[in-house]
Motif scaffolding. Structure first.
Motif, mmCIF file in Angstrom:
data_model
loop_
_atom_site.group_PDB
_atom_site.id
_atom_site.type_symbol
_atom_site.label_atom_id
_atom_site.label_comp_id
_atom_site.label_asym_id
_atom_site.label_seq_id
_atom_site.Cartn_x
_atom_site.Cartn_y
_atom_site.Cartn_z
ATOM 1 N N ALA A 215 17.190 -5.747 -2.690
ATOM 2 C CA ALA A 215 17.061 -5.606 -1.229
ATOM 3 C C ALA A 215 18.417 -5.299 -0.613
ATOM 4 C CB ALA A 215 16.482 -6.876 -0.631
ATOM 5 N N PRO A 216 18.460 -4.456 0.389
ATOM 6 C CA PRO A 216 17.376 -3.620 0.905
ATOM 7 C C PRO A 216 17.140 -2.425 -0.019
ATOM 8 C CG PRO A 216 19.381 -3.190 2.137
ATOM 9 C CD PRO A 216 19.701 -4.291 1.154
ATOM 10 N N GLY B 105 2.174 13.744 4.137
ATOM 11 C CA GLY B 105 2.645 14.149 2.821
ATOM 12 C C GLY B 105 3.659 13.253 2.157
ATOM 13 N N SER B 106 4.678 12.857 2.870
ATOM 14 C CA SER B 106 5.702 11.989 2.281
ATOM 15 C C SER B 106 6.209 11.024 3.349
ATOM 16 C CB SER B 106 6.854 12.820 1.720
ATOM 17 O OG SER B 106 7.504 13.522 2.746
ATOM 18 N N ALA B 107 6.805 9.948 2.879
ATOM 19 C CA ALA B 107 7.330 8.931 3.797
ATOM 20 C C ALA B 107 8.489 8.216 3.124
ATOM 21 C CB ALA B 107 6.236 7.935 4.173
ATOM 22 N N VAL B 108 9.317 7.592 3.942
ATOM 23 C CA VAL B 108 10.430 6.782 3.451
ATOM 24 C C VAL B 108 10.300 5.400 4.076
ATOM 25 C CG1 VAL B 108 12.941 6.517 3.380
ATOM 26 C CG2 VAL B 108 11.928 8.803 3.326
ATOM 27 N N HIS B 109 10.475 4.383 3.245
ATOM 28 C CA HIS B 109 10.395 3.013 3.760
ATOM 29 C C HIS B 109 11.483 2.172 3.106
ATOM 30 C CE1 HIS B 109 8.655 -0.529 5.565
ATOM 31 N NE2 HIS B 109 8.724 -1.128 4.389
ATOM 32 N N THR B 110 12.089 1.288 3.893
ATOM 33 C CA THR B 110 13.085 0.352 3.368
ATOM 34 C C THR B 110 12.478 -1.045 3.332
ATOM 35 O OG1 THR B 110 14.911 1.694 4.186
ATOM 36 C CG2 THR B 110 15.385 -0.625 3.683
ATOM 37 N N PHE B 111 12.406 -1.600 2.133
ATOM 38 C CA PHE B 111 11.939 -2.966 1.942
ATOM 39 C C PHE B 111 13.164 -3.863 2.081
ATOM 40 C CE2 PHE B 111 8.986 -0.220 -0.202
ATOM 41 C CZ PHE B 111 7.747 -0.750 0.121
ATOM 42 N N ARG B 112 13.189 -4.680 3.118
ATOM 43 C CA ARG B 112 14.373 -5.465 3.447
ATOM 44 C C ARG B 112 14.422 -6.819 2.757
ATOM 45 N NH1 ARG B 112 15.449 -1.782 6.666
ATOM 46 N NH2 ARG B 112 15.023 -1.220 8.751
#
Length: 113
Positions: free
Chosen positions: A40-41, A76-83
């Motif tokens: 993390a993150p 179509g696509s995505a970005v995610h931050t797992f904190r």
């Protein structure tokens, strides 16, 4: 008389050659992540793949709804931050005029401290 029967048979056979319209159906959904494990993150890029049925919308779910940043409507696509550390399910729902399909990958992302 035989010629009339022959004409009717030829007409009926010609009806069989008419292509039928394709049956409408809900889209299919699949996706992958560029990484599924880290500290993390952890920023993860998600990509839809194998999607059929010409979706008109994409809905990504990354975390539980109580999170402030739990979903995305990116196409179509995505970005995610797992904190925070944890093990996360990720799902993609694709929709078109004929319905929707959700693909959920259980315990797909693992985030360590």
């Amino acid at each position: 008389m035989k010629s009339k029967i022959l004409l009717v048979l030829l007409f009926l056979l010609s009806l069989l050659a008419i292509p039928l319209p394709a049956m409408a159906q809900a889209p299919t959904a699949d996706f992958y992540a560029d990484t599924t494990y880290g500290t993390a993150p952890l920023t993860v890029h998600f990509y839809s793949t194998g999607v059929t049925g010409s979706p008109t919308s994409y809905f990504w779910k990354f975390e539980h709804e109580t999170s402030s940043d739990w979903n995305s409507h990116h196409f179509g696509s995505a970005v995610h931050t797992f904190r925070y550390p944890g093990v996360y399910d990720v799902s993609l729902t694709v929709t078109n005029a004929d319905g929707s399909t959700t693909n959920t990958k259980q315990s797909y992302i693992t985030v360590k401290e």
